[in-house]
Each structure stands twice: as C-alpha cells, then as structure tokens.
Design an enzyme around this catalytic site. Structure first.
Site, short mmCIF file in Angstrom:
data_model
loop_
_atom_site.label_atom_id
_atom_site.label_comp_id
_atom_site.label_asym_id
_atom_site.label_seq_id
_atom_site.Cartn_x
_atom_site.Cartn_y
_atom_site.Cartn_z
N LYS A 49 79.04 1.11 -22.02
CA LYS A 49 78.20 1.76 -20.77
C LYS A 49 78.58 1.12 -19.51
O LYS A 49 78.82 -0.24 -19.57
CB LYS A 49 76.73 1.35 -21.36
N SER B 74 69.20 5.86 -21.15
CA SER B 74 70.03 5.79 -19.82
C SER B 74 71.61 5.71 -20.62
O SER B 74 72.49 5.73 -19.57
CB SER B 74 69.76 4.54 -19.14
N SER C 146 66.75 3.17 -24.19
CA SER C 146 68.19 3.80 -23.71
C SER C 146 69.17 3.96 -24.55
O SER C 146 70.29 4.58 -24.39
CB SER C 146 68.30 3.01 -22.59
#
Lengths: 89, 457
Positions: B61, B136, B160
């Site tokens: 990420k 996210s 997330s």
C-alpha cells in the site's frame, strides 16, 4: 457541546490554525459538513464517563526508551545529515 | 507453468525446488499488471525486477515508505516524493525473501473506506468494475483479488484492511495495535494504525504476520511480546467459545446477515460453542472514532509544510481538508475536554466492555460490513461515509484488538460477504486458527479464486 452550528469566523479561525487556505466555497461546504458531523457525534453524551479515565494508549506500555549509544542506523539518509530544500533567498 | 491463483506458500515451494525463478514469477505479475491495471487502477507505481533481491513479489500500500521508491499516500502533496528510508514492515519482508512489486492505490492519506478519495482516481472492484473495492487499502485488495499480486500489505486504522478484504473476497488481517511496527507508515491515527496482510489464504496471512510482527526499537508503541509461529499454531485442533452480540447485527443487510449466520452454523457443526453476549452498540464507536481519528489526523498532517519535502498544503484535496478541520476544532482551546478528552474516556468504556466479554468468550464473530460493495460515487452522499461503513469494525479498532475478515458467501448481486472474527489482544493465532478451520471446511466457497475465472492470463 451545546452549540454545534459553526460560524464563518470559527471556520476561518480553524483554517488559520491548520494553515489551510480555504476558498469561500470550501468554507461554506466545510461549515455544512462539520456541523452535520458534530451533530452526529453528540450521541457520546449518552454514555456516562464522569468516573472514567481517558485511554491514550490501548496496550499500556510505560517508559519505552531507545537506549543511548544504541545503533540508530536507520535515520533518514545515510548520505548526509541535512535536508535539501528549495532556495529561499 | 500455470501460476494463476498460486498462494505465497505455493510460490515459495516452487522457488525452493527451483521449478521457477524469481525473475519469471516477477515478470508474470508484471505482464498481468500491464494487462489489467489500466482498468482496475490498483497500482500507482510499478517496480522493476531487482535481480540482487530475488524473492516473491508482493504489493505494498502506498502509505508505506519504501526506500528509493515513489511513495505518495495517494496525495498530490507527495506526488513526486521518493522515500529516503525503508519502513520496518517492508524492510522485514525484503529480508525474508520478498520483493516489492509495486505501490498500490488507497484513499488519500488513508482517509476513507472506498479508495475514492485518492488523488489518482478510484480503484475498481474486480468483482464489478462499477463498484468500489472498499478502502482505504483498496488498491492492495484489488491487486490480490484480481491476482495482480499474490499478496499485499495494507494498514488499518479502523476498517481499512477488513473492509476492502470483505468487499473483494479476501482474507484481511488487522493485528493487535503494537504487534507490527508503524515505523515508516505514513501516519493517520497514531493510536490506531495497524499494518497487516491481505491474502488469498489463511496460511499466507499467518506466514506474513510472523515476518512483520515483533518489537521494533524504532517504534516505541510496539510491544515486547514473543511472536508465535503462527503457521504451526493455526493447525492445532482447538475448540473455541464464540461470542455473538445482537448489537453487531442491528440494521445490517439481510443477505449479509444470512451468509454470516450460515457460517456460524458451520462453526457449530465443527464443534465450537456459541454464546450470546452484550456489547456497547457500535454506533457510539462511530462518534468516538471520528473524533479521535480526525484529531490525530490534524496533528499528523501538520508536518506536510511543503518545505522539507513534498508539495505545499494547497495540494491537499477535500477529504483531507475536512478531516484536518474537524480535528483542529476538537483539539482547540475550549473544545478539547468536550470532544477529545470525552472520546478518550469513551474509549476506556469500549476497552473495559471487551475485557468483560472476553472473560466469557474467546472470540467474537460478526459481519465485517453492514452491506456489500457499494457503487462508485455513493460515498459523496455522506459527510463521514468512511466512518459509517466501518461501524462494525471501529469498536475493535478503538480497543486496539486483533481481528480478521474472510469471505463466507456471495449476495444476489454476486458480491462477496465478509465475516469478521475479533480476538483478544495479541491472540492473532486464535482468530487465524478459526479462519483456517473454516477454510479447510469450505475452501471459502472458492471466492478468493475469482481471478481464475474473470482475470485470465
């Protein structure tokens, strides 16, 4: 938490504290959104917390130190100890 | 050789028996990324193969600082930022024979639950391109779900990892706060952020957790607790007492409830005990989390001054500005007690609530999300969409507990339904064990293998 409708002055004050330059449109939008959010979070008042201590750290570590003289080899840069920035003069 | 859908452990075996080289594996994924990334927008940066490192490719990420590799947090503020240092998580992975395949898309600064607040466009859900993959860590989830990477690293502040895992049909693990180092993770909510893996199998999750967990002298919030060998722990034939709280099924979509209840029946059949418990209603956690997270965000994002690195604060997009403003308000003079301090007290209530319940049960099971993947664009209707979607995930995050999500079925839109298991602090082996038992029994109904059908080589 009695007053929740935020005035334009408050938004401007907050934006100055946060160093954010907001346009007039953004101020209006944020005013509306913040007020909506503040209205919702009022529900916390329903929970009694007078005799409760605040939690700052969920796993309650105390006095965690990095020992003097230990090898801090993972600093930001192993080329120099300076930051390179744009020219200011 | 057909690599499509192979797990990390399967790829590891192929490498060890020299049936394939790490270069071939890396290039295999590069080809797939070239074929599908434009459509999915799951990667922001794709790396070149580095022959000095070898290793299994893994997607990271873009909230993790990776040395020499562009790191943006999906924000134009860091558009051309090349990280001068390596995060502990990526450093540990590289030292354990992994290589970074690329940096994946996220909600900018991790602010969101759909990956739609990214300054680089949303990522699409591989199950339905008109829908969000969740967030996210949406880029990471889409990458693994469409097999553009065999596994990925995400981070969770409150939902997330678990939410995108639920919306894309993966195993997503949020470790206990303090189990995995946050050094090098672009901070969102410093008292909440927990890096963790998104994988196709439970074993992969256990394998990666063993690598990334542990005390880090560079992160004083990590805890000095021994890291168990999760891979062996999850295979122990243990029976657990599972707690079910009505409050976590309140107002949830019927189909989600049905799939989760069917999964609970399977656990009963295997021999686990179910116990009814009562917990503080998650709706309070929404308020609690909103205040604490946005306060910490306003503080954490104050470092982006555009002087030492990155672009100026005028490059912040709407969502970031909104959250900074609320956080500034709740921390400002005259309001700190009423908001932030009150929220930290409620946090204590939530922790005590879980402690009480964990005396009677070993784990808690609930749906991961109130509904399956939403259409792109829906989030604009709500001022705090992210926090609303994460309602079932926030209480455990506020308490710093560990939890994971895995798929238990599809709804009638053909979208994955996620079930979450919440475990006691530092008992990741228990929730992984239970997930593994479910996987052995059902193979997750083949849901993690969608790439085999929809995203051919």
């Amino acid at each position: 938490m009695t007053k929740t409708k935020l005035s334009k002055e408050e938004i401007l004050h907050l934006s100055k504290l946060a160093n954010l330059n907001l346009s007039n449109e953004e101020i209006k939008k944020i005013q509306r959104q913040l007020t909506e959010t503040l209205d919702y979070i009022k529900n916390l008042k329903e929970l009694k917390t007078d005799k409760v201590d605040p939690t700052h750290h969920t796993v309650n570590s105390i006095n965690v130190f990095f020992e003097d003289g230990q090898n801090n080899s993972r600093g930001l840069s192993n080329i120099s100890t300076y930051f390179k920035v744009k020219r200011i003069l | 050789m057909n690599l499509l859908g192979k797990s990390i452990l399967e790829l590891k075996t192929l490498l060890e028996t020299k049936e394939i080289s790490s270069k071939e594996i890396f290039e295999y994924f590069l080809k797939r990324i070239k074929k599908y990334n434009k459509k999915l927008n799951s990667y922001l940066t794709v790396c070149d193969y580095n022959d000095k490192l070898k290793g299994i490719p893994i997607a990271i990420k873009d909230a993790f600082c990776t040395k020499g590799i562009r790191t943006t947090a999906a924000s134009k503020v860091l558009d051309n930022f090349i990280s001068p240092y390596e995060s502990t998580v990526t450093s540990k992975l590289i030292n354990s024979n992994f290589q970074i395949l690329g940096k994946t898309n996220l909600d900018a600064w991790c602010h969101g639950s759909s990956t739609e607040t990214s300054d680089y466009g949303p990522t699409r859900n591989p199950w339905d391109l008109l829908r969000a993959p969740g967030g996210s860590s949406g880029g990471s989830a889409a990458a693994v779900s469409a097999y553009l990477s065999p596994a990925a690293i995400g981070s969770e502040t409150a939902g997330s990892i678990r939410l995108p895992a639920a919306w894309t049909g993966l195993v997503g693990l949020k470790p206990t706060y303090g189990r995995v180092s946050r050094y090098g993770v672009i901070a969102m909510g410093s008292s909440l952020d927990s890096p963790g893996p998104l994988t196709l199998t439970t074993e992969d999750s256990a394998y990666i957790l063993k690598i990334i967990a542990g005390k880090d002298p560079y992160d004083a919030t990590t805890v000095d607790k021994k890291v168990p060998n999760y891979l062996t722990e999850i295979k122990k034939n243990k029976k657990y007492i599972i707690g079910l709280a009505e409050e976590y099924f309140d107002g949830i979509d019927e189909q989600v409830k049905n799939k989760v209840n069917q999964a609970i029946e399977i656990y009963k059949k295997i021999g686990h005990q179910i116990k009814k418990i009562k917990l503080i209603h998650p709706k309070y956690a929404i308020s609690d989390y909103t205040i604490i997270q946005r306060s910490e965000v306003s503080s954490n994002l104050s470092r982006y001054d555009g002087i030492r690195y990155g672009n100026g604060r005028e490059f912040f997009a709407d969502e970031a500005k909104k959250r900074i403003m609320l956080g500034t308000y709740s921390l400002s003079y005259g309001y700190y007690d009423a908001f932030y301090k009150k929220a930290q007290k409620v946090r204590t209530l939530i922790i005590e609530d879980f402690k009480r319940v964990f005396k009677d049960v070993d784990v808690i099971i609930a749906p991961s999300t109130p509904i399956t993947a939403l259409k792109l664009g829906e989030f604009t209707k709500y001022p705090f969409f992210g926090e609303l979607m994460d309602v079932l995930l926030e209480p455990s995050s506020m308490a710093g507990l560990t939890a994971l999500s895995f798929p238990v079925g599809l709804d009638n839109h053909h979208l994955p339904v996620g079930l979450q298991i919440i475990g006691r602090w530092f008992e990741e082996e228990n929730i992984l064990n239970l997930a593994y038992q479910f996987e052995r029994e059902t193979n997750f109904f083949n849901i993690t293998r969608i790439a085999l059908k929809k995203y051919s080589d």
